[in-house]
Design an enzyme around this catalytic site. Structure first.
Site, mmCIF file in Angstrom:
data_model
loop_
_atom_site.group_PDB
_atom_site.id
_atom_site.type_symbol
_atom_site.label_atom_id
_atom_site.label_comp_id
_atom_site.label_asym_id
_atom_site.label_seq_id
_atom_site.Cartn_x
_atom_site.Cartn_y
_atom_site.Cartn_z
ATOM 1 N N ASN A 123 0.827 -1.205 0.055
ATOM 2 C CA ASN A 123 -0.019 -0.132 -0.041
ATOM 3 C C ASN A 123 0.610 1.031 0.271
ATOM 4 O O ASN A 123 -0.357 2.262 0.218
ATOM 5 C CB ASN A 123 -1.368 -0.043 1.236
ATOM 6 N N LYS A 124 1.567 1.311 0.129
ATOM 7 C CA LYS A 124 3.197 1.799 -0.018
ATOM 8 C C LYS A 124 3.555 3.030 -1.285
ATOM 9 O O LYS A 124 2.864 2.614 -2.354
ATOM 10 C CB LYS A 124 4.322 1.977 1.131
#
Ligand code: PLP
EC number: 2.6.1.102
Length: 380
Positions: free
Chosen positions: A215-216
């Site tokens: 999710n980064k």
């Protein structure tokens, strides 16, 4: 606020046939498949390989930080940074109450205890004033080391976090830490691609950790990196991530308890391919952020913008709503309609395992906790 109008604006931006708009989805449009295929073709899928070295090299060049050591995730990167700067069992580490759980968990992996101080409203990161105030009122220096007068424990390190890629007042924090002889480690997990006064975040303390979770802003599947300008600390990091193996052509010799924290080549292959697209991601995310900024300002809603001197990666865009009721209504309406939104984290000091940890008044943290939400932020 007009939730329906917000939802239709977000739908218009992402202009997708999909019904569901995630908070942050990865994008693979470069050499990902080619590099992964190469790992399989050459059998170098695991703990050594050219992508590990290539990815570390590229991280060093991009951040202008001397050494990068890649790890299996961001949480254990933080853990190792703390251990390497000298955090010992029974020590305390000062961090912010408003952060993702991994920051506080990593302190516990080092067998230390977190102390939570407040954040600034305009950075959402650790407040140097709160830090200074806490140290002034609660600590004393003995033999050049900082001790907590209440608990009697040594305060060895300070671990501020750069929230959603926005720089906290890291220069001021660094000055305070050096005055009190406290090691500064940056939780830069969310800050790949963010700069302050021309320097990449993670370049202000002794060591820093970055995350490459899915999710980064860029991902290796799971992964992280330790960054430092100190070659001997980087060497120590490499050694501790590889079971504390003493280098030798064939002997198995280990002289302390190490970890298996190395990033596999297959993850680094993905990372290198993502790294090649980072500038593109940053450019597109800035376009998205500026679109949000114009829209929310016209709706009289506060968009969390970058401060002067900052070049933010705009990893997750955030808006500040008027109060908890407005926040609840917004979260309910958007998620019901398939537009993924999330509140900022529950304060660490409220969680059962940390509720006995020392903390200050946390006024700003409480204020932000009630109002901040993240909105869809994938590369457009
Ligand atoms: C994502 C994140 C981490 C942990 O990274 P992982 O790679 O998921 O272990 C740590 N701190 C913060 C602030 C994060 O957002």
């Amino acid at each position: 606020m007009n939730n329906t109008k917000v939802i239709s604006h977000i739908r218009e931006i992402f202009n997708t046939s999909e019904n569901f708009i995630p908070l942050h989805a990865p994008m693979f449009k470069g050499n990902e498949k080619a590099y992964l295929e190469n790992c399989i073709d050459t059998t170098f899928v695991s703990s050594v390989g050219k992508y590990v070295d290539g990815f570390e090299q590229k991280l060093q060049t991009y951040t202008s930080i001397k050494k990068a050591v890649v790890c299996v995730n961001g949480t254990n990167s933080i853990h190792l940074c703390l251990e390497i700067v000298g955090v010992k069992p029974g020590d305390e580490v000062i961090t912010q109450a408003l952060t993702f759980i991994a920051t506080a968990n990593a302190i516990c992996y080092a067998q230390a205890k977190p102390v939570f101080v407040d954040v600034d409203k305009d950075t959402m990161g650790m407040s140097p004033n709160a830090l200074q105030h806490f140290l002034e009122n609660n600590t004393e220096i003995r033999n050049d080391e900082c001790y907590n007068k209440t608990s009697g424990n040594r305060i060895k390190a300070c671990l501020p976090m750069h929230t959603f890629g926005h720089a906290c007042r890291i220069k001021e924090i660094a000055i305070i830490c050096s005055k009190y002889n406290i090691e500064l480690v940056e939780d830069a997990a969310e800050a790949m691609g963010s700069f302050y006064e021309g320097r990449h975040l993670g370049n202000f303390g002794k060591m820093a950790a970055i995350s490459f979770n899915g999710n980064k802003i860029m991902t290796t599947g799971g992964g992280g990196a330790i960054l430092t300008n100190d070659e001997s600390l980087a060497k120590k990091a490499k050694y501790l991530t590889t079971q504390a193996k003493v280098p030798h052509p064939w002997e198995y010799s280990h002289d302390e308890i190490g970890y298996n924290y190395r990033m596999p080549n297959i993850n680094a292959a993905l990372g290198l391919a993502q790294m090649e697209q980072l500038d593109f991601f940053l450019e597109r995310k800035r376009v998205l952020a500026m679109n949000y900024k114009a829209f929310f300002e016209s709706e009289n809603i506060v968009f969390f913008d970058e401060r002067p001197g900052e070049k933010c990666n705009f990893w997750l865009n955030a808006i500040i709503l008027k109060n908890r009721e407005e926040r609840e209504e917004f979260l309910k309406k958007t998620n019901e309609k398939g537009v993924m939104t999330r509140p900022i984290w529950t304060l660490m000091s409220k969680l059962p395992m940390f509720k006995n940890c020392q903390h200050d008044g946390l006024q700003n943290s409480e204020w932000l906790e009630e109002r901040v939400v993240n909105i869809p932020s994938s590369v457009i």
